[in-house]
Design a protein around this motif. Structure first.
Motif, mmCIF file in Angstrom:
data_model
loop_
_atom_site.group_PDB
_atom_site.id
_atom_site.type_symbol
_atom_site.label_atom_id
_atom_site.label_comp_id
_atom_site.label_asym_id
_atom_site.label_seq_id
_atom_site.Cartn_x
_atom_site.Cartn_y
_atom_site.Cartn_z
ATOM 1 N N PRO A 114 2.911 14.138 7.834
ATOM 2 C CA PRO A 114 4.352 14.064 6.008
ATOM 3 C C PRO A 114 4.204 13.309 5.335
ATOM 4 O O PRO A 114 4.346 12.045 6.095
ATOM 5 N N ALA A 115 3.824 13.444 3.840
ATOM 6 C CA ALA A 115 4.456 11.809 3.264
ATOM 7 C C ALA A 115 5.907 11.410 2.739
ATOM 8 O O ALA A 115 6.352 12.628 2.574
ATOM 9 N N ILE A 116 5.681 10.112 3.495
ATOM 10 C CA ILE A 116 7.006 9.772 3.121
ATOM 11 C C ILE A 116 7.260 9.074 1.526
ATOM 12 O O ILE A 116 8.226 9.839 0.716
ATOM 13 N N ILE A 117 6.561 8.127 1.008
ATOM 14 C CA ILE A 117 7.079 7.586 0.469
ATOM 15 C C ILE A 117 5.807 7.705 -1.166
ATOM 16 O O ILE A 117 4.300 7.297 -0.369
ATOM 17 N N ASN A 118 5.137 8.328 -1.897
ATOM 18 C CA ASN A 118 3.824 8.304 -2.812
ATOM 19 C C ASN A 118 4.131 7.341 -4.112
ATOM 20 O O ASN A 118 4.573 7.247 -4.959
ATOM 21 N N VAL B 184 7.337 6.706 -8.612
ATOM 22 C CA VAL B 184 7.158 6.523 -7.321
ATOM 23 C C VAL B 184 7.667 7.782 -6.364
ATOM 24 O O VAL B 184 9.091 8.159 -7.398
ATOM 25 N N SER B 185 7.779 8.394 -5.705
ATOM 26 C CA SER B 185 7.938 9.522 -5.240
ATOM 27 C C SER B 185 8.604 9.313 -3.617
ATOM 28 O O SER B 185 7.617 8.829 -3.042
ATOM 29 N N TYR B 186 9.757 10.001 -3.272
ATOM 30 C CA TYR B 186 10.280 10.330 -1.755
ATOM 31 C C TYR B 186 10.203 11.583 -1.381
ATOM 32 O O TYR B 186 10.902 12.743 -2.591
ATOM 33 N N ARG B 187 9.622 11.843 -0.749
ATOM 34 C CA ARG B 187 9.392 13.232 0.128
ATOM 35 C C ARG B 187 8.940 14.284 -1.079
ATOM 36 O O ARG B 187 9.571 15.408 -1.836
ATOM 37 N N GLY B 188 8.473 13.500 -2.191
ATOM 38 C CA GLY B 188 8.199 14.994 -3.231
ATOM 39 C C GLY B 188 8.628 14.517 -4.587
ATOM 40 O O GLY B 188 8.316 14.935 -5.840
ATOM 41 N N THR B 189 9.962 13.675 -4.349
ATOM 42 C CA THR B 189 10.854 14.065 -5.643
ATOM 43 C C THR B 189 10.834 12.500 -6.141
ATOM 44 O O THR B 189 11.153 11.414 -6.076
ATOM 45 N N ALA B 190 10.290 11.870 -7.521
ATOM 46 C CA ALA B 190 10.407 11.012 -8.566
ATOM 47 C C ALA B 190 11.555 10.204 -8.209
ATOM 48 O O ALA B 190 12.402 10.858 -8.382
ATOM 49 N N SER C 51 -1.330 -1.221 -11.594
ATOM 50 C CA SER C 51 -2.165 0.720 -11.205
ATOM 51 C C SER C 51 -2.333 0.714 -9.476
ATOM 52 O O SER C 51 -3.282 0.777 -9.101
ATOM 53 N N VAL C 52 -1.358 0.409 -9.086
ATOM 54 C CA VAL C 52 -1.066 0.365 -7.930
ATOM 55 C C VAL C 52 -1.007 2.039 -7.510
ATOM 56 O O VAL C 52 0.034 2.083 -8.134
ATOM 57 N N GLY C 53 -1.775 2.165 -6.489
ATOM 58 C CA GLY C 53 -1.495 3.618 -5.354
ATOM 59 C C GLY C 53 -1.094 3.644 -3.763
ATOM 60 O O GLY C 53 -2.601 3.063 -3.747
ATOM 61 N N LEU C 54 -0.708 4.159 -3.371
ATOM 62 C CA LEU C 54 -0.396 4.568 -2.050
ATOM 63 C C LEU C 54 0.053 5.213 -1.411
ATOM 64 O O LEU C 54 0.918 5.741 -2.016
ATOM 65 N N THR C 55 0.349 5.671 -0.100
ATOM 66 C CA THR C 55 1.200 6.767 0.551
ATOM 67 C C THR C 55 0.903 6.366 1.548
ATOM 68 O O THR C 55 0.675 6.064 2.425
ATOM 69 N N LEU C 56 2.889 6.340 2.148
ATOM 70 C CA LEU C 56 3.234 6.142 3.683
ATOM 71 C C LEU C 56 4.115 7.255 3.754
ATOM 72 O O LEU C 56 4.367 7.759 3.732
#
Length: 467
Positions: free
Chosen positions: A20-24, A84-90, A45-50
């Motif tokens: 599961p993604a924590i931060i996107n 930036v979103s945490y658990r799917g919430t911006a 334009s930085v993109g990453l998923t933790l």
């Protein structure tokens, strides 16, 4: 072990195991504004998923925006654009799933160890008795049992940082963010804390689901991380992603570890040939500082080509050592011989490549004919050669000489150049850039500098000794 990195800056970096993604973060751009109102781009334009279950390292040189990106992900500052979103919430404020450990310890000196650790719990409205129990458990976990009533001034640097870890862990965050957490510590203390952190992570004792660490130390990143994201500089973009498929604890002496370190060095020392077109770790010969890659020859500017912050003496020393070692060597081997971290050599390498005195190919550096000539010259000749290369390849040095040449008395106040640099750099970086240019210009006898008056003056011929 996979060491082939991704080279597309705009594509979010994702873990291969689809936990599961924590931060996107998606297309995060951050631009600051100088006091004069000029835009200072830091991230582009930085993109990453933790994801859960991974340690990710953000690695880059100064100016890559590592700490700014960390603060955007933590919700401490808002991106100029992107999300930036945490658990799917911006996010629209501080990230509720994140705790941070800072380089500077950031403890309140009037509070005891236990009181410092309880701060986050108190802010969340946790009752006194539960706060006490959880704080004592975190203090014991991090190895500070017996120091609950001590004040920060009574503790060593390593113990203060342990308090920082306990304070971050006590709230049981989804993600532990660390911003250069070991850089203020001595080598042995830092190594001990790194090993303990790995032990807590591997033993599933640390009450966190993921870790994101900002560092400029390549070996530290390889020691700790499951993934390494390498950022380019000015502005920061994700230049490469590397998977670290090595069992913990990791041995620095294994060929696999050394190969991955070499790969990262190759990425950091390589020269991009245009946005997203670099081949990290592949052959690169550097590029002339007076052209813009991918287009017609265009004069480089002082703001577009920052000077590596190194002294002419340090640069000459690097060239002389390379000449003594046959004119070529691996960066890791060179650093080991000098008992330095390779990270410490990177500014010197950047300066040598900028001035066309050396070339890099992956993790190796080799003298150019001009570099060998300078390394083998006597002191007067080496100053002449340095002056020529600084004029030809260092835009800020060239701009200062041209400006001084254009005035009637060949004298200008440093404030002119600081004002111009402030359009692209922070106050601190503008000062650092000008100080470096002054150091280079004075060494090459291109101009003189009166520090008390803040005044620059062209030398007699404005071209260095005998140039």
């Amino acid at each position: 072990m996979s060491t082939q990195p991704s080279t597309t800056p705009s594509t979010p970096a994702t873990a291969p195991a689809r936990t599961p993604a924590i931060i996107n973060a998606t297309d995060v751009t951050k631009t600051f504004t100088s006091p004069e109102g000029t835009a200072l781009p830091v991230l582009d334009s930085v993109g990453l998923t933790l994801h859960e279950g991974e340690i990710v390292a953000l690695l880059g040189k100064s100016g890559s925006g590592k700490s700014t990106l960390l603060r955007c992900l933590a919700g401490l500052i808002a991106p100029t654009s992107g999300t930036v979103s945490y658990r799917g919430t911006a996010l629209n404020g501080a990230n509720p799933g994140v705790s941070m450990v800072f380089q500077s310890f950031a403890l309140l000196p009037w509070l005891t160890v236990q009181q410092n650790v309880e701060l986050g719990l108190e802010a969340r409205g946790i009752g006194a008795e539960e706060r006490r129990e959880r704080a004592l458990k975190a203090i014991d976990l991090i190895g500070l049992d017996g120091f609950e009533g001590a004040y920060p001034k009574e503790l060593s640097g390593g113990m203060r940082q342990r308090v920082g870890f306990a304070r971050a862990l006590v709230v049981e965050p989804d993600a532990l963010f660390m911003d250069e957490p070991f850089s203020a510590l001595d080598v042995l203390t830092a190594e001990n804390l790194r090993n303990e952190l790995v032990g807590l992570w591997e033993g599933h004792e640390a009450p966190v689901k993921s870790v994101l660490i900002v560092t400029h130390n390549i070996e530290e990143a390889v020691l700790l991380a499951d993934r390494i994201l390498v950022l380019s500089s000015n502005p920061g973009r994700i230049r490469a992603e590397l998977e670290v498929d090595l069992a913990r604890p990791r041995d620095r002496r294994t060929p696999q570890f050394e190969a991955l370190v070499d790969t990262v060095y190759g990425i950091l020392t390589g020269r991009e040939q245009g946005p997203g077109a670099a081949v990290p770790g592949g052959p690169t010969s550097g590029r002339p500082a007076d052209t813009v890659p991918g287009g017609p020859a265009t004069p480089a500017t002082p703001t577009g080509t920052p000077l590596p912050v190194v002294s002419p003496g340090g640069l000459s020393g690097l060239l002389e050592i390379l000449a003594a070692r046959g004119g070529e060597d691996g960066l890791a081997e060179l650093a080991d011989e000098l008992s330095f971290e390779v990270d410490d050599l990177l500014p010197l390498v950047d300066a040598a490549v900028l001035l066309d005195l050396a070339r890099t190919t992956g993790p190796r550096i080799a003298l150019t004919p001009a570099g060998r000539e300078l390394a083998e010259a006597d002191i007067l000749t080496s100053k002449q050669l340095f002056a020529r290369h600084a004029l030809a390849h260092a835009p800020l040095v060239r701009a200062i000489v041209q400006a001084l040449t254009s005035t009637a008395d060949h004298v200008l106040r440093e404030g002119l150049f600081l004002d111009l640099l402030h359009r692209a750099f922070s106050d601190e970086d503008a000062r650092r850039q000008l100080d470096t240019a002054i150091d280079w210009g004075r060494y090459g006898e291109l101009f003189e500098y009166d520090k008390a008056e803040g005044r620059l003056q062209l030398t007699l011929d404005g071209a260095g000794p005998g140039v």
